[in-house]
Structures are given as structure tokens and as C-alpha cells.
Scaffold this motif. Structure first.
Motif, PDB file in Angstrom:
ATOM      1  N   ARG A  85       1.147  17.420  18.739  1.00 38.57           N
ATOM      2  CA  ARG A  85       0.597  16.167  19.291  1.00 38.57           C
ATOM      3  C   ARG A  85      -0.768  16.406  19.924  1.00 38.57           C
ATOM      4  N   LYS A  86      -0.920  17.600  20.537  1.00 45.72           N
ATOM      5  CA  LYS A  86      -2.222  17.919  21.157  1.00 45.72           C
ATOM      6  C   LYS A  86      -3.282  18.205  20.101  1.00 45.72           C
ATOM      7  N   ALA A  87      -2.825  18.664  18.927  1.00 50.32           N
ATOM      8  CA  ALA A  87      -3.771  19.106  17.900  1.00 50.32           C
ATOM      9  C   ALA A  87      -4.235  17.993  16.969  1.00 50.32           C
ATOM     10  N   THR A  88      -3.511  16.858  16.932  1.00 46.66           N
ATOM     11  CA  THR A  88      -3.891  15.817  15.961  1.00 46.66           C
ATOM     12  C   THR A  88      -3.581  14.422  16.501  1.00 46.66           C
ATOM     13  N   ASP A  89      -4.368  13.444  16.020  1.00 47.94           N
ATOM     14  CA  ASP A  89      -4.020  12.065  16.365  1.00 47.94           C
ATOM     15  C   ASP A  89      -3.371  11.357  15.178  1.00 47.94           C
TER      16      ASP A  89
ATOM     17  N   MET B 284       0.834  -1.204   0.000  1.00 47.35           N
ATOM     18  CA  MET B 284       0.000   0.000   0.000  1.00 47.35           C
ATOM     19  C   MET B 284       0.873   1.259   0.000  1.00 47.35           C
ATOM     20  N   ILE B 285       0.556   2.207  -0.846  1.00 46.01           N
ATOM     21  CA  ILE B 285       1.329   3.446  -0.931  1.00 46.01           C
ATOM     22  C   ILE B 285       0.810   4.446   0.101  1.00 46.01           C
ATOM     23  N   LYS B 286       1.726   5.009   0.863  1.00 44.62           N
ATOM     24  CA  LYS B 286       1.365   6.014   1.865  1.00 44.62           C
ATOM     25  C   LYS B 286       1.963   7.362   1.473  1.00 44.62           C
ATOM     26  N   VAL B 287       1.218   8.430   1.775  1.00 39.03           N
ATOM     27  CA  VAL B 287       1.719   9.782   1.500  1.00 39.03           C
ATOM     28  C   VAL B 287       1.928  10.504   2.828  1.00 39.03           C
ATOM     29  N   ALA B 288       3.106  11.102   2.963  1.00 43.31           N
ATOM     30  CA  ALA B 288       3.502  11.768   4.207  1.00 43.31           C
ATOM     31  C   ALA B 288       3.870  13.225   3.904  1.00 43.31           C
ATOM     32  N   PRO B 289       2.901  14.129   3.948  1.00 48.80           N
ATOM     33  CA  PRO B 289       3.234  15.528   3.673  1.00 48.80           C
ATOM     34  C   PRO B 289       4.201  16.088   4.720  1.00 48.80           C
ATOM     35  N   SER B 290       5.211  16.804   4.242  1.00 51.90           N
ATOM     36  CA  SER B 290       6.197  17.420   5.140  1.00 51.90           C
ATOM     37  C   SER B 290       5.724  18.817   5.505  1.00 51.90           C
ATOM     38  N   ILE B 291       5.556  19.045   6.817  1.00 51.58           N
ATOM     39  CA  ILE B 291       5.029  20.348   7.251  1.00 51.58           C
ATOM     40  C   ILE B 291       6.058  21.469   7.140  1.00 51.58           C
ATOM     41  N   LEU B 292       7.269  21.122   6.695  1.00 52.37           N
ATOM     42  CA  LEU B 292       8.265  22.173   6.463  1.00 52.37           C
ATOM     43  C   LEU B 292       7.727  23.227   5.482  1.00 52.37           C
ATOM     44  N   SER B 293       6.858  22.805   4.571  1.00 50.08           N
ATOM     45  CA  SER B 293       6.300  23.745   3.597  1.00 50.08           C
ATOM     46  C   SER B 293       4.927  24.276   4.014  1.00 50.08           C
TER      47      SER B 293
ATOM     48  N   GLU C 299      -3.486  23.424   9.115  1.00 48.96           N
ATOM     49  CA  GLU C 299      -2.757  22.846   7.973  1.00 48.96           C
ATOM     50  C   GLU C 299      -2.746  21.316   8.086  1.00 48.96           C
ATOM     51  N   VAL C 300      -2.502  20.821   9.291  1.00 49.97           N
ATOM     52  CA  VAL C 300      -2.438  19.372   9.484  1.00 49.97           C
ATOM     53  C   VAL C 300      -3.833  18.748   9.373  1.00 49.97           C
ATOM     54  N   GLU C 301      -4.839  19.450   9.858  1.00 43.30           N
ATOM     55  CA  GLU C 301      -6.214  18.957   9.711  1.00 43.30           C
ATOM     56  C   GLU C 301      -6.576  18.867   8.219  1.00 43.30           C
ATOM     57  N   ASP C 302      -6.093  19.825   7.457  1.00 48.51           N
ATOM     58  CA  ASP C 302      -6.353  19.848   6.019  1.00 48.51           C
ATOM     59  C   ASP C 302      -5.773  18.598   5.331  1.00 48.51           C
ATOM     60  N   ILE C 303      -4.544  18.230   5.693  1.00 48.29           N
ATOM     61  CA  ILE C 303      -3.963  17.038   5.046  1.00 48.29           C
ATOM     62  C   ILE C 303      -4.592  15.755   5.586  1.00 48.29           C
ATOM     63  N   ARG C 304      -5.032  15.787   6.840  1.00 46.26           N
ATOM     64  CA  ARG C 304      -5.722  14.597   7.377  1.00 46.26           C
ATOM     65  C   ARG C 304      -7.001  14.356   6.577  1.00 46.26           C
ATOM     66  N   LEU C 305      -7.777  15.433   6.411  1.00 40.58           N
ATOM     67  CA  LEU C 305      -9.017  15.311   5.638  1.00 40.58           C
ATOM     68  C   LEU C 305      -8.720  14.981   4.181  1.00 40.58           C
ATOM     69  N   GLY C 306      -7.555  15.412   3.722  1.00 36.47           N
ATOM     70  CA  GLY C 306      -7.149  15.147   2.329  1.00 36.47           C
ATOM     71  C   GLY C 306      -6.632  13.742   2.106  1.00 36.47           C
ATOM     72  N   GLY C 307      -6.575  12.926   3.176  1.00 31.62           N
ATOM     73  CA  GLY C 307      -6.213  11.519   3.006  1.00 31.62           C
ATOM     74  C   GLY C 307      -4.746  11.193   3.260  1.00 31.62           C
ATOM     75  N   ALA C 308      -3.994  12.123   3.866  1.00 33.67           N
ATOM     76  CA  ALA C 308      -2.581  11.827   4.152  1.00 33.67           C
ATOM     77  C   ALA C 308      -2.481  10.695   5.168  1.00 33.67           C
ATOM     78  N   ASP C 309      -1.415   9.913   5.070  1.00 31.76           N
ATOM     79  CA  ASP C 309      -1.221   8.778   5.981  1.00 31.76           C
ATOM     80  C   ASP C 309      -0.384   9.166   7.191  1.00 31.76           C
ATOM     81  N   TYR C 310       0.705   9.899   6.972  1.00 32.15           N
ATOM     82  CA  TYR C 310       1.591  10.338   8.050  1.00 32.15           C
ATOM     83  C   TYR C 310       1.770  11.850   7.955  1.00 32.15           C
ATOM     84  N   VAL C 311       2.148  12.465   9.076  1.00 32.19           N
ATOM     85  CA  VAL C 311       2.658  13.840   9.048  1.00 32.19           C
ATOM     86  C   VAL C 311       4.180  13.710   9.136  1.00 32.19           C
ATOM     87  N   HIS C 312       4.902  14.298   8.197  1.00 31.41           N
ATOM     88  CA  HIS C 312       6.374  14.235   8.231  1.00 31.41           C
ATOM     89  C   HIS C 312       6.894  15.514   8.889  1.00 31.41           C
TER      90      HIS C 312
END
Ligand code: DX5
Ligand code: ZN
Length: 217
Positions: free
Chosen positions: A55-59, A1-10, A19-32
Motif C-alpha cells: 500500500r505504501k509502494a503504490t496507489d 470496459m475490460i480490466k486486467v488484474a495481474p496476480s502478484i502470486l507469480s 514488479e507492481v510498478e511494472d504492471i502499472r506502467l504496463g496498463g494494468a487496472d487492478y493488482v490482484h
């Protein structure tokens, strides 16, 4: 299975939670989560307090990429701050100390990975392969987002895929740097299954579409 891990550096750090909620809803697998010390790499980014807040803002699963010298000094702090997986560069210390860092992460119930810079040969992962959950192959020189993908890393990805299939088939193979819908096709073909993408996700208005294109291209 292919996983996508957006890097929050950008990402826009003034609104990191959304921003992290946006990628969660967008189907991201990991936060990098890229950590830079201005010494191992020529840039400084974010560290322990930001990880604690995130960590407090996302699971979501947080994949911490430590671009710091002698990472064993800080592994406990990153585990306590909420990392789910901690990546250590093999170039950042002696083999013994990197092993110690991996064991410490595991003792906190976290996953552990080792990372190789572009000039580091594939064989450098072998001493750690049976001890880790993930190998990260850098496809740019670490330190900055938005760089061009290094095509000459593709044979190294293929070689490491071969090692993983033989020695530790459950290990994931992650790539980081210059990944977009075009280069993602190449790294998937070479055997990568976790794709980090910073600018190709966060510089787009529609993050869900960007993630989907990187996963399915
Ligand atoms: C670079 C970082 C990357 C970076 C990737 O040192 O490790 O995670 O954010 O950014 P892009 O996808 O823009 O190359
Ligand atoms: Zn990274």
C-alpha cells in the motif's frame, strides 16, 4: 470496459514494489492480491504485513482475494492494511458471516466481492448479489498459480452474467485462473469484465504486451 488484474502470486516477491510498478506502467487496472491460509486452500501465501508494505509502494487499486476460512475474523485488518476491494469465498463460512464480512468491508469505505470455487453452483452468489460490487468466478481450483483453465466454467460465467444484468448491473464479473490471451477471449465472450492473470503476465518479460494481449485478444 475490460480490466486486467495481474496476480502478484507469480511476481518476484524480492522486488515486489518494482514488479507492481511494472504492471502499472504496463496498463494494468487492478493488482490482484492472493491470501491463502493453508486451511481453506492447500497453500500459504502472503497476508497483512505484505499488503501494508505494498500500500505504501503504490496507489493502484488492490483487489484482495481471501482464500481463508472464516474471513470475517480478518476483514478489518485487511481493510486497515490498504485493500480497496475484499473478496470473500462463499464456501468459507455461513451466509450470515459472509454478509457480516461484506458489511464490515463497506463500513471501512471499501468495495466487497464474493467468490465461488469451481464446484460451487452459480446460484450460490444470489443471496449476496445486491450487496456486492464484484463476483469472482474461479476458473481453477484455488491454491496455486499456473494451472489449466477449466473450460466447463464458461456456462457458469454466462449464468452469473445474466444474474448481474438483471439484478445489479453495476456489479463487475471477475474470473481467476488459467487466463491467457487465448482463454481471455472465451471468458470475455461469456460475460466476464475483470480478468485476473498471474503467470501469463509475470512469466513474460514484456508485461505491457502481455496485459495488452489479454485485454484485446
Ligand atoms: C489461484 C489464485 C490466482 C492465481 C492465478 O488460487 O487465486 O489468482 O494467482 O494464477 P494463473 O493466472 O497463473 O492461473
Ligand atoms: Zn486469486
Amino acid at each position: 470496459m475490460i480490466k486486467v488484474a495481474p496476480s502478484i502470486l507469480s511476481a518476484d516477491f524480492s522486488k515486489l514494489g518494482s514488479e507492481v510498478e511494472d504492471i502499472r506502467l504496463g496498463g494494468a487496472d487492478y493488482v490482484h492480491f492472493d491470501v491463502m491460509d493453508g486451511c481453506f486452500v492447500p497453500n500459504i501465501s502472503i497476508g497483512i504485513p505484505v499488503l501494508k508494505s505494498l500500500r505504501k509502494a503504490t496507489d493502484m487499486f488492490i483487489d484482495v482475494h481471501l482464500m481463508i476460512r472464516e474471513p470475517v475474523r480478518y476483514v478489518e485488518a485487511f481493510c486497515r492494511a490498504g485493500a480497496d476491494l475484499v473478496n470473500f469465498h462463499v464456501e468459507a463460512d455461513t451466509e450470515e458471516k459472509i454478509r457480516e464480512a461484506i458489511s464490515t468491508a463497506r463500513s471501512f469505505g471499501k468495495k466487497a466481492g464474493v467468490t465461488v470455487k469451481p464446484n460451487t453452483p452459480a446460484e450460490a452468489v444470489l443471496p449476496f448479489l445486491q450487496q456486492v460490487d464484484l463476483i469472482l468466478v474461479m476458473t481453477v481450483e484455488p491454491g496455486f498459480g499456473g494451472q489449466h483453465f477449466m473450460h466447463d466454467m464458461l456456462p457458469k460465467i454466462e449464468t452469473i452474467r445474466g444474474y448481474i444484468d438483471t439484478l445489479n448491473p453495476n456489479c463487475e464479473l471477475e474470473v481467476d485462473g488459467g487466463i491467457d490471451p487465448e482463454t481471455s477471449t472465451l471468458v470475455k465472450k461469456a460475460g466476464a469484465n475483470v480478468l485476473v492473470a498471474g503467470s501469463a503476465v509475470f512469466n513474460r518479460d514484456n508485461r505491457a504486451q502481455a496485459i495488452c494481449e489479454i485485454r484485446n485478444a
